[in-house]
Design a protein around this motif. Structure first.
Motif, PDB file in Angstrom:
ATOM      1  N   VAL A 151       3.269  -8.631  -6.069  1.00  0.00           N
ATOM      2  CA  VAL A 151       1.994  -9.341  -6.287  1.00  0.00           C
ATOM      3  C   VAL A 151       0.905  -8.740  -5.391  1.00  0.00           C
ATOM      4  O   VAL A 151      -0.219  -8.508  -5.845  1.00  0.00           O
ATOM      5  N   ALA A 152       1.250  -8.450  -4.130  1.00  0.00           N
ATOM      6  CA  ALA A 152       0.268  -7.846  -3.220  1.00  0.00           C
ATOM      7  C   ALA A 152      -0.150  -6.466  -3.729  1.00  0.00           C
ATOM      8  O   ALA A 152      -1.332  -6.112  -3.676  1.00  0.00           O
ATOM      9  N   ALA A 153       0.799  -5.682  -4.237  1.00  0.00           N
ATOM     10  CA  ALA A 153       0.467  -4.363  -4.784  1.00  0.00           C
ATOM     11  C   ALA A 153      -0.455  -4.491  -5.995  1.00  0.00           C
ATOM     12  O   ALA A 153      -1.400  -3.707  -6.146  1.00  0.00           O
ATOM     13  N   ALA A 154      -0.194  -5.475  -6.841  1.00  0.00           N
ATOM     14  CA  ALA A 154      -1.071  -5.691  -7.999  1.00  0.00           C
ATOM     15  C   ALA A 154      -2.476  -6.071  -7.548  1.00  0.00           C
ATOM     16  O   ALA A 154      -3.471  -5.577  -8.102  1.00  0.00           O
ATOM     17  N   LEU A 155      -2.575  -6.927  -6.545  1.00  0.00           N
ATOM     18  CA  LEU A 155      -3.893  -7.318  -6.029  1.00  0.00           C
ATOM     19  C   LEU A 155      -4.626  -6.121  -5.430  1.00  0.00           C
ATOM     20  O   LEU A 155      -5.827  -5.947  -5.649  1.00  0.00           O
ATOM     21  N   ILE A 156      -3.917  -5.302  -4.680  1.00  0.00           N
ATOM     22  CA  ILE A 156      -4.542  -4.115  -4.089  1.00  0.00           C
ATOM     23  C   ILE A 156      -4.982  -3.151  -5.179  1.00  0.00           C
ATOM     24  O   ILE A 156      -6.059  -2.554  -5.092  1.00  0.00           O
ATOM     25  N   THR A 157      -4.180  -3.011  -6.224  1.00  0.00           N
ATOM     26  CA  THR A 157      -4.547  -2.136  -7.342  1.00  0.00           C
ATOM     27  C   THR A 157      -5.831  -2.604  -8.015  1.00  0.00           C
ATOM     28  O   THR A 157      -6.661  -1.781  -8.413  1.00  0.00           O
ATOM     29  N   VAL A 158      -6.020  -3.902  -8.130  1.00  0.00           N
ATOM     30  CA  VAL A 158      -7.213  -4.449  -8.778  1.00  0.00           C
ATOM     31  C   VAL A 158      -8.422  -4.393  -7.844  1.00  0.00           C
ATOM     32  O   VAL A 158      -9.526  -4.026  -8.258  1.00  0.00           O
ATOM     33  N   ILE A 189      -8.222  -2.805   6.878  1.00  0.00           N
ATOM     34  CA  ILE A 189      -6.975  -3.480   7.244  1.00  0.00           C
ATOM     35  C   ILE A 189      -7.082  -4.994   7.081  1.00  0.00           C
ATOM     36  O   ILE A 189      -6.119  -5.638   6.673  1.00  0.00           O
ATOM     37  N   TRP A 190      -8.257  -5.570   7.349  1.00  0.00           N
ATOM     38  CA  TRP A 190      -8.386  -7.019   7.201  1.00  0.00           C
ATOM     39  C   TRP A 190      -8.201  -7.439   5.751  1.00  0.00           C
ATOM     40  O   TRP A 190      -7.645  -8.495   5.467  1.00  0.00           O
ATOM     41  N   LEU A 191      -8.660  -6.603   4.814  1.00  0.00           N
ATOM     42  CA  LEU A 191      -8.486  -6.916   3.397  1.00  0.00           C
ATOM     43  C   LEU A 191      -7.034  -6.716   2.979  1.00  0.00           C
ATOM     44  O   LEU A 191      -6.511  -7.465   2.159  1.00  0.00           O
ATOM     45  N   THR A 192      -6.367  -5.734   3.575  1.00  0.00           N
ATOM     46  CA  THR A 192      -4.939  -5.537   3.333  1.00  0.00           C
ATOM     47  C   THR A 192      -4.156  -6.768   3.776  1.00  0.00           C
ATOM     48  O   THR A 192      -3.265  -7.244   3.066  1.00  0.00           O
ATOM     49  N   ARG A 252       0.826  -1.216   0.000  1.00  0.00           N
ATOM     50  CA  ARG A 252       0.000   0.000   0.000  1.00  0.00           C
ATOM     51  C   ARG A 252       0.854   1.258   0.000  1.00  0.00           C
ATOM     52  O   ARG A 252       0.481   2.268  -0.589  1.00  0.00           O
ATOM     53  N   LEU A 253       2.016   1.196   0.653  1.00  0.00           N
ATOM     54  CA  LEU A 253       2.919   2.348   0.654  1.00  0.00           C
ATOM     55  C   LEU A 253       3.473   2.639  -0.737  1.00  0.00           C
ATOM     56  O   LEU A 253       3.745   3.794  -1.067  1.00  0.00           O
ATOM     57  N   LEU A 254       3.649   1.604  -1.535  1.00  0.00           N
ATOM     58  CA  LEU A 254       4.182   1.782  -2.889  1.00  0.00           C
ATOM     59  C   LEU A 254       3.169   2.389  -3.849  1.00  0.00           C
ATOM     60  O   LEU A 254       3.555   3.019  -4.832  1.00  0.00           O
ATOM     61  N   GLY A 275      -1.762   7.515  -3.965  1.00  0.00           N
ATOM     62  CA  GLY A 275      -3.140   7.809  -3.580  1.00  0.00           C
ATOM     63  C   GLY A 275      -3.613   6.987  -2.409  1.00  0.00           C
ATOM     64  O   GLY A 275      -2.860   6.281  -1.754  1.00  0.00           O
ATOM     65  N   ARG A 276      -4.899   7.108  -2.162  1.00  0.00           N
ATOM     66  CA  ARG A 276      -5.522   6.423  -1.035  1.00  0.00           C
ATOM     67  C   ARG A 276      -6.206   5.152  -1.530  1.00  0.00           C
ATOM     68  O   ARG A 276      -6.862   5.167  -2.569  1.00  0.00           O
ATOM     69  N   GLN A 277      -6.048   4.080  -0.781  1.00  0.00           N
ATOM     70  CA  GLN A 277      -6.733   2.833  -1.110  1.00  0.00           C
ATOM     71  C   GLN A 277      -7.847   2.625  -0.087  1.00  0.00           C
ATOM     72  O   GLN A 277      -7.562   2.436   1.091  1.00  0.00           O
TER      73      GLN A 277
END
Length: 86
Positions: A69-76, A29-32, A18-20, A23-25
């Motif tokens: 991979v986590a950043a890609a998932l958060i982006t989607v 936190i549980w989904l993170t 999320r830091l990478l 903007g705001r996501q």
């Protein structure tokens, strides 16, 4: 005990991802944590496929793959979560 480590690793990997991202996501936190755990597992599989899972010293490539991979998932997932909540 490995379940607890998976949650801790998921939290750390998810927060770094999320830091990478700019903007705001709008995800909780549980989904993170969940996306961080999934990113860690998928990143490990990707690192194994590339032959860089276990190296001497700190496995920087494996960790970067996990965070990526986590950043890609958060982006989607983040835009879909934001639309769902509106």
């Amino acid at each position: 005990m490995s379940f607890l480590w998976a949650i801790v690793a998921g939290l750390i990997i998810g927060l770094l991802a999320r830091l990478l991202l700019p903007g705001r996501q709008p995800i909780p936190i549980w989904l993170t944590i969940l996306l961080g755990v999934i990113g860690a597992v998928a990143g490990n599989a990707l690192a194994s496929g590339l032959g860089v899972r276990d190296t001497g010293g700190i496995d920087w490539i494996r960790h970067l793959l996990q965070i990526g991979v986590a950043a890609a998932l958060i982006t989607v997932i983040s835009p879909a979560w934001g639309r769902r909540r509106s």
